[in-house]
Design a protein around this motif. Sequence first.
Motif, PDB file in Angstrom:
ATOM      1  N   ALA A 705       0.846  -1.205   0.000  1.00 29.28           N
ATOM      2  CA  ALA A 705       0.000   0.000   0.000  1.00 29.28           C
ATOM      3  C   ALA A 705       0.875   1.246   0.000  1.00 29.28           C
ATOM      4  N   ALA A 706       0.472   2.242  -0.764  1.00 28.28           N
ATOM      5  CA  ALA A 706       1.201   3.512  -0.826  1.00 28.28           C
ATOM      6  C   ALA A 706       0.189   4.644  -0.908  1.00 28.28           C
ATOM      7  N   LYS A 707       0.581   5.809  -0.404  1.00 22.31           N
ATOM      8  CA  LYS A 707      -0.312   6.971  -0.420  1.00 22.31           C
ATOM      9  C   LYS A 707      -0.014   7.853  -1.620  1.00 22.31           C
ATOM     10  N   ALA A 708      -1.043   8.493  -2.130  1.00 22.66           N
ATOM     11  CA  ALA A 708      -0.907   9.482  -3.201  1.00 22.66           C
ATOM     12  C   ALA A 708      -2.144  10.367  -3.148  1.00 22.66           C
ATOM     13  N   HIS A 709      -1.952  11.668  -3.281  1.00 21.00           N
ATOM     14  CA  HIS A 709      -3.095  12.581  -3.194  1.00 21.00           C
ATOM     15  C   HIS A 709      -3.560  13.053  -4.566  1.00 21.00           C
ATOM     16  N   SER A 710      -2.848  12.629  -5.639  1.00 24.11           N
ATOM     17  CA  SER A 710      -3.224  13.041  -6.994  1.00 24.11           C
ATOM     18  C   SER A 710      -2.574  12.081  -7.977  1.00 24.11           C
ATOM     19  N   ILE A 711      -2.786  12.329  -9.266  1.00 23.51           N
ATOM     20  CA  ILE A 711      -2.143  11.512 -10.293  1.00 23.51           C
ATOM     21  C   ILE A 711      -0.740  12.023 -10.589  1.00 23.51           C
ATOM     22  N   GLY A 712      -0.295  13.023  -9.849  1.00 25.16           N
ATOM     23  CA  GLY A 712       1.087  13.473  -9.923  1.00 25.16           C
ATOM     24  C   GLY A 712       1.421  14.238 -11.192  1.00 25.16           C
TER      25      GLY A 712
END
Length: 899
Positions: A705-712
Amino acid sequence: MNRLGRKDNETLIEMSLATDGEDSNGPLCETISNTESELRSNSEINKRHQSKDSVFFRDGVRRIDFVLSYLDDPNKEEEKKVERRREFEKNLQKAGLELETEDKKESEDGKTYFVKIHAPWEVLITYAEVLNIKAPIKENDIPPTVENPLDCMLEPFRLPEKVMHPEPDYFTAPFSKSRQELYLIDNESTFFSASRRNRIVYYILTRCPYGTEEGKKKFGIKRLLSNGTYTAAYPLHDCQYWKKSNDPNCDNERYTLYMEWARFLRFYKEQPLDLIRKYYGEKIGIYFAWLGFYTEMLFFAALVGLICFLYGLFTMDENMSSTEICAPAIGGEIIMCPLCDEKCEYWKLNTTCESSKYSHLFDNVATLFFAIFMGIWVTLFLEFWKRRQARLKYEWDLVDFEEEQQQLQLRPEYEAKCTHRKKNPVTQEMEPYLPLTSQAVRFCISGTTVLFWISLIIASMIAVIVYRLAVYAAFASIMENTQTLQPISGLLTPQLATSVTASCLNFVIIMILNFLYEKIAVWITDMEIPRTHLEYENRLTMKMFLFQFVNYYSSCFYVAFFKGKFVGYPGTYTYMFSRWRNEECDPAGCLIELTTQLTIVMAGKQIWGNIQEAIVPWIWNWWGRRKARCNPENLYSRWEQDHDLQSFGALGLFYEYLEMVIQFGFITLFVASFPLAPLLALMNNILEIRVDSWKLTTQFRRPVAAKAHSIGVWQEILNGMAILSVVTNAFIVAFTSDMIPRLVYYYAYSTNEDSPMSGYINNSLSVFQVSDFLEGKRPENNPENFLTCRYRDYRYPPGHEKKYLHTMQFWHILAAKMAFIIIMEHIVFIVKFFVAWMIPDVPAEVKARIKREKFLTQKILHEYELNKLKQKLCECKTYENMEKEVIATEGKVELSQAM
């Protein structure tokens, strides 16, 4: 309660510095080993009777959060690997993790050892604070938004509420060990979800040291995997995907995902994004949210594109240009100049009758409308996605993620390879850094490598162009002399045969170059030693996208903007390398060839991509599990089942994004030539969502599992392509299609009021005198002794004082093309920027809910502090100091309410 006898705030990073050189048989390790031996002996009795299809240790209590595997393969390096494993596992135990090893005799192949890892409560709460993981403090009491009355129409597409929202909505706050009673901890074993647990364990694994080699400190599971010390490292799926687990404590989330999401028969259902996020983490959840939203928006583009195509289909017989080309009295009487030197013969215009009809499908008035529509559609897509993304950030507790991201994603490889240290001006702590000179050298090598590969693409494209020029005469000769091809000569012209074969050849070259460059791109990005994971992904993304942009789109750019533009005229043709004559467009224009090129490359890529993503992993898994499938459940363990699956890899999601962004380019950059491109993309994406979900759920090990707040960085790439698409489509309509010349003729040069477009074909073809051919260029055969031939251009005829120079109509058309480009670009850009300004990135309702949640969370935290201080006040003898603290805390509460 401190179960492991460590300081409350001690983490692995601090321990690794404090325990270098510590005796491996310290009291902590003795305690852990004694505990493990007791558990092992207690469970030995029931070991044979217990099913191994379990996600727990042998005691049936401690959950398996991660699994490491290695092979018993004696060789020269084996002693070194044994020492590395011993040191690594010893340090994992010092960090508080609990290990349990499955002997190779218990494995299906008799060679593989499995090390099962469990993170106890003390480790989880320590690293939850380090990783700034948010935990629930109170159930959300903000009223839900008012339902849309039209929602009942969408009921057939809905999933059950339990699947869509597997957990209640909570107010959350960053976890703190010192305030555990603040959080809603009903059960320590289930408080942290499996995805959060494996994220914490992986964080420890990537930073755990295992010794010193060649004078350098070595650490991290990634390095141990690369040097073969371990063969795999992965978290476990919670159950088999085709049936529920027998364990009543199992959530069976994998089974639910397979039944409700990963099967193709559910293609019309919405995606359970909250469950995807809970099981796989935010990074994978945000990808599927974006892919689903993109597919929804494609429906509108596909619908409009289909209408434009149907318009072209229904008006095909009314097209005056193709009517004149097909008419025996007009097209049958016009003799065209040969399309190659010497070997090619004169030909009649009506031999291109069928291709001119099909060209009208894509080259009509609706093309202009669709190009403008897509320029606005892409803006709406990007703006509405920002709003959707903002809502997800709020719902998934990612609002304050950016600061956390910068602090936590320092790459272990960066720490290991950077031997220089300097003081951080913010934290005032010594940290690793890469000297400027080293960075400059690495960037120069990286940039040179990328330029070399891009040059290789351009060279391959030139080779395909040479192929086009070299084989055209051969195709013309074969079709002229082969009787069996005569019935289809109207459909399969030499131009079309050359274009189709060249497109297929170009596609094969694209796939080969892609395969080779992927390895090079990863290598040069590793060589640059990026500081953070985000920086690593961004650099690799830009390299791969730049390469694939040139690789996939170069052939389309050639057909759209270069083919047929620098041909010259009979007697003075332009040659490539002074040998091959440049290609000419069909008398009906080059748009149909651009459509052919686009269809072959786009469709071929989508078919090949689905084969790679679905069929290849299935074959590998089938081959790996062909023996194990015969084993009963109690012998084929859960960790072995997952071990036999394919690894998703750290860059698995990167390739998914790259595939979709390249597709996005096809449906935006060249959509004016092929209105059906969005429809093809829509059908592919409906399949893509289910293929991606199926392979992730059934064919791959569970990703960390990894966090991301957008598609970068993909968001910026999409924005850039949206702007470029306006320019490319304006140029396609102006220079590749035949629309502007037809409009100029209609308004300025037509002499027939009843049928303004009649005579257009004759007007668009210039006359050449056969006797003006140079020696060596004149056709070998002229059995009917033609004196003149026609060619596509606007030049003065023989006998005129400006013989073979451009006519005034040519300059009128060129001016109209440039004016059209300027006007279309300005109109579309003005509408785009106005739409972007009108639509806020964050919905007002989400802004209000974020503020409300922050206020309530702050109030809860202050009330907690106040109550805690009051309790201390009752217990303390010194009244005055504590009273001041209470007053100060009450002031904070009042201040937050005022704010």
